[in-house]
Write a protein that holds these residues in place. Structure first.
Motif, PDB file in Angstrom:
ATOM      1  N   GLU A 265     -22.928  84.192  24.483  1.00 30.34           N
ATOM      2  CA  GLU A 265     -21.692  84.127  23.714  1.00 30.34           C
ATOM      3  C   GLU A 265     -21.501  85.435  22.977  1.00 30.34           C
ATOM      4  OE1 GLU A 265     -22.106  81.858  19.712  1.00 30.34           O
ATOM      5  OE2 GLU A 265     -23.268  80.747  21.202  1.00 30.34           O
ATOM      6  N   GLY A 266     -20.238  85.717  22.642  1.00 27.51           N
ATOM      7  CA  GLY A 266     -19.976  86.949  21.921  1.00 27.51           C
ATOM      8  C   GLY A 266     -18.525  87.343  21.950  1.00 27.51           C
ATOM      9  N   GLN A 267     -18.281  88.605  21.589  1.00 26.81           N
ATOM     10  CA  GLN A 267     -16.949  89.182  21.549  1.00 26.81           C
ATOM     11  C   GLN A 267     -17.001  90.576  22.154  1.00 26.81           C
ATOM     12  OE1 GLN A 267     -14.832  88.958  17.779  1.00 26.81           O
ATOM     13  NE2 GLN A 267     -16.356  87.494  17.027  1.00 26.81           N
ATOM     14  N   LEU A 268     -15.933  90.955  22.836  1.00 24.98           N
ATOM     15  CA  LEU A 268     -15.807  92.287  23.425  1.00 24.98           C
ATOM     16  C   LEU A 268     -14.391  92.790  23.236  1.00 24.98           C
ATOM     17  CD1 LEU A 268     -17.469  91.824  26.935  1.00 24.98           C
ATOM     18  CD2 LEU A 268     -18.351  93.201  25.076  1.00 24.98           C
TER      19      LEU A 268
ATOM     20  N   CYS B 294      -5.300  97.271  24.806  1.00 21.29           N
ATOM     21  CA  CYS B 294      -6.640  96.832  24.426  1.00 21.29           C
ATOM     22  C   CYS B 294      -6.752  95.331  24.665  1.00 21.29           C
ATOM     23  CB  CYS B 294      -6.934  97.140  22.960  1.00 21.29           C
ATOM     24  SG  CYS B 294      -7.169  98.910  22.649  1.00 21.29           S
ATOM     25  N   CYS B 295      -7.833  94.931  25.306  1.00 19.00           N
ATOM     26  CA  CYS B 295      -8.096  93.530  25.612  1.00 19.00           C
ATOM     27  C   CYS B 295      -9.257  93.053  24.740  1.00 19.00           C
ATOM     28  CB  CYS B 295      -8.465  93.356  27.072  1.00 19.00           C
ATOM     29  SG  CYS B 295      -7.200  93.983  28.209  1.00 19.00           S
ATOM     30  N   HIS B 296      -9.113  91.861  24.182  1.00 23.45           N
ATOM     31  CA  HIS B 296     -10.137  91.274  23.323  1.00 23.45           C
ATOM     32  C   HIS B 296     -10.578  89.960  23.959  1.00 23.45           C
ATOM     33  CE1 HIS B 296      -8.781  94.166  20.329  1.00 23.45           C
ATOM     34  NE2 HIS B 296      -7.560  93.734  20.548  1.00 23.45           N
ATOM     35  N   LEU B 297     -11.872  89.730  23.967  1.00 26.33           N
ATOM     36  CA  LEU B 297     -12.427  88.513  24.542  1.00 26.33           C
ATOM     37  C   LEU B 297     -13.439  87.909  23.589  1.00 26.33           C
ATOM     38  CD1 LEU B 297     -12.905  86.600  27.031  1.00 26.33           C
ATOM     39  CD2 LEU B 297     -14.745  88.174  27.679  1.00 26.33           C
ATOM     40  N   GLN B 298     -13.295  86.616  23.328  1.00 25.73           N
ATOM     41  CA  GLN B 298     -14.318  85.809  22.670  1.00 25.73           C
ATOM     42  C   GLN B 298     -14.756  84.805  23.722  1.00 25.73           C
ATOM     43  OE1 GLN B 298     -11.948  84.317  19.335  1.00 25.73           O
ATOM     44  NE2 GLN B 298     -13.305  85.431  17.974  1.00 25.73           N
ATOM     45  N   TYR B 299     -16.064  84.617  23.882  1.00 30.86           N
ATOM     46  CA  TYR B 299     -16.523  83.745  24.954  1.00 30.86           C
ATOM     47  C   TYR B 299     -17.799  83.001  24.568  1.00 30.86           C
ATOM     48  CZ  TYR B 299     -20.108  87.238  25.910  1.00 30.86           C
ATOM     49  OH  TYR B 299     -21.179  88.086  25.803  1.00 30.86           O
TER      50      TYR B 299
ATOM     51  N   GLU C   4     -25.479  84.704  37.237  1.00 27.72           N
ATOM     52  CA  GLU C   4     -24.179  85.297  37.527  1.00 27.72           C
ATOM     53  C   GLU C   4     -23.792  86.300  36.440  1.00 27.72           C
ATOM     54  OE1 GLU C   4     -22.106  81.595  39.896  1.00 27.72           O
ATOM     55  OE2 GLU C   4     -21.962  81.652  37.712  1.00 27.72           O
ATOM     56  N   LEU C   5     -23.188  87.387  36.867  1.00 26.66           N
ATOM     57  CA  LEU C   5     -22.764  88.449  35.969  1.00 26.66           C
ATOM     58  C   LEU C   5     -21.250  88.366  35.797  1.00 26.66           C
ATOM     59  CD1 LEU C   5     -23.732  90.995  34.437  1.00 26.66           C
ATOM     60  CD2 LEU C   5     -23.238  92.292  36.528  1.00 26.66           C
ATOM     61  N   TYR C   6     -20.812  88.461  34.529  1.00 27.00           N
ATOM     62  CA  TYR C   6     -19.383  88.458  34.208  1.00 27.00           C
ATOM     63  C   TYR C   6     -19.031  89.730  33.462  1.00 27.00           C
ATOM     64  CZ  TYR C   6     -18.715  83.632  35.623  1.00 27.00           C
ATOM     65  OH  TYR C   6     -18.616  82.473  36.373  1.00 27.00           O
ATOM     66  N   ALA C   7     -17.736  90.101  33.534  1.00 24.88           N
ATOM     67  CA  ALA C   7     -17.269  91.303  32.851  1.00 24.88           C
ATOM     68  C   ALA C   7     -15.835  91.117  32.378  1.00 24.88           C
ATOM     69  CB  ALA C   7     -17.342  92.510  33.786  1.00 24.88           C
ATOM     70  N   LEU C   8     -15.509  91.845  31.323  1.00 23.53           N
ATOM     71  CA  LEU C   8     -14.139  91.985  30.869  1.00 23.53           C
ATOM     72  C   LEU C   8     -13.601  93.249  31.519  1.00 23.53           C
ATOM     73  CD1 LEU C   8     -11.719  91.346  28.980  1.00 23.53           C
ATOM     74  CD2 LEU C   8     -12.896  92.697  27.219  1.00 23.53           C
TER      75      LEU C   8
ATOM     76  N   PHE D 268     -13.328  80.498  26.674  1.00 22.68           N
ATOM     77  CA  PHE D 268     -12.920  81.838  26.267  1.00 22.68           C
ATOM     78  C   PHE D 268     -11.578  81.850  25.550  1.00 22.68           C
ATOM     79  CE2 PHE D 268     -11.044  81.127  30.393  1.00 22.68           C
ATOM     80  CZ  PHE D 268      -9.754  81.619  30.231  1.00 22.68           C
ATOM     81  N   ARG D 269     -11.388  82.961  24.860  1.00 29.66           N
ATOM     82  CA  ARG D 269     -10.091  83.345  24.294  1.00 29.66           C
ATOM     83  C   ARG D 269      -9.884  84.791  24.709  1.00 29.66           C
ATOM     84  NH1 ARG D 269      -8.164  84.377  18.123  1.00 29.66           N
ATOM     85  NH2 ARG D 269      -5.962  84.380  18.625  1.00 29.66           N
ATOM     86  N   LEU D 270      -8.874  85.036  25.531  1.00 26.35           N
ATOM     87  CA  LEU D 270      -8.560  86.360  26.056  1.00 26.35           C
ATOM     88  C   LEU D 270      -7.222  86.798  25.463  1.00 26.35           C
ATOM     89  CD1 LEU D 270      -9.243  88.655  28.088  1.00 26.35           C
ATOM     90  CD2 LEU D 270      -8.026  87.320  29.826  1.00 26.35           C
ATOM     91  N   GLU D 271      -7.202  88.024  24.929  1.00 25.77           N
ATOM     92  CA  GLU D 271      -6.001  88.475  24.220  1.00 25.77           C
ATOM     93  C   GLU D 271      -5.749  89.946  24.491  1.00 25.77           C
ATOM     94  OE1 GLU D 271      -5.229  87.267  19.962  1.00 25.77           O
ATOM     95  OE2 GLU D 271      -5.764  89.377  19.693  1.00 25.77           O
ATOM     96  N   GLY D 272      -4.478  90.315  24.571  1.00 27.93           N
ATOM     97  CA  GLY D 272      -4.086  91.705  24.698  1.00 27.93           C
ATOM     98  C   GLY D 272      -2.736  91.915  24.051  1.00 27.93           C
ATOM     99  N   LYS D 273      -2.482  93.157  23.659  1.00 27.32           N
ATOM    100  CA  LYS D 273      -1.163  93.506  23.130  1.00 27.32           C
ATOM    101  C   LYS D 273      -0.478  94.360  24.188  1.00 27.32           C
ATOM    102  CE  LYS D 273       1.428  95.137  19.233  1.00 27.32           C
ATOM    103  NZ  LYS D 273       1.417  95.798  17.939  1.00 27.32           N
TER     104      LYS D 273
END
Length: 149
Positions: free
Chosen positions: A15-18, A26-31, A41-45, A89-94
């Protein structure tokens, strides 16, 4: 991905934030990720803002959470159809466009819908999802900048 040069940041913890940027996007991810049966398995933003020139020419702004096809960062963005890991997850961008389309694919290329999608007048788009019954293949906020095509 699809011939575009994405920037990727790996999800190294359960878990974390990127935050990851490409120019002004800019993209923000909380997961929070739960693995099934000890899989690795490997995941990426991923983020891309620019001209897509493969099979057409158009301008994109994209925030994507993807399952990588292997265990190296170089495998991120390559074709994957199966996944075991459940990712809340929460995925966000402006975005610089109002044309932002959410997409969510589970294992076996099953289309799912986000639990919540929110768009604000200043271009911020947020997608949230939790409790998938299958592994996450990809979640994406796909922005089209039509006036720059």
């Amino acid at each position: 991905m699809a011939g575009d040069l994405f920037f990727f940041a790996l999800l190294l913890d359960s878990e974390g934030q990127l935050t990851l940027c490409d120019g002004l996007l800019c993209c923000h991810l909380q997961y929070q990720r739960s693995t099934q049966g000890g899989n690795t398995e490997l995941y990426a933003l991923g983020v891309f803002a620019g001209s897509h020139t493969f099979a057409g020419h158009f301008t994109l702004q994209v925030c994507a959470l993807v399952r990588c096809s292997g265990s190296e960062v170089s495998s991120c963005g390559k074709g994957v159809e199966e996944a075991e890991s459940r990712v809340d997850f929460r995925l966000e961008g402006k975005f610089g466009t109002r044309y932002v389309y959410p997409s969510l694919l589970g294992s076996g290329m099953v289309v799912d819908g986000p639990d919540r999608i929110e768009k604000t007048k200043d271009g911020r788009v947020t997608m949230e999802h939790s409790g998938m019954s299958v592994g996450l293949v990809t979640a994406c906020l796909y922005g089209r900048v039509y006036d720059q095509d």
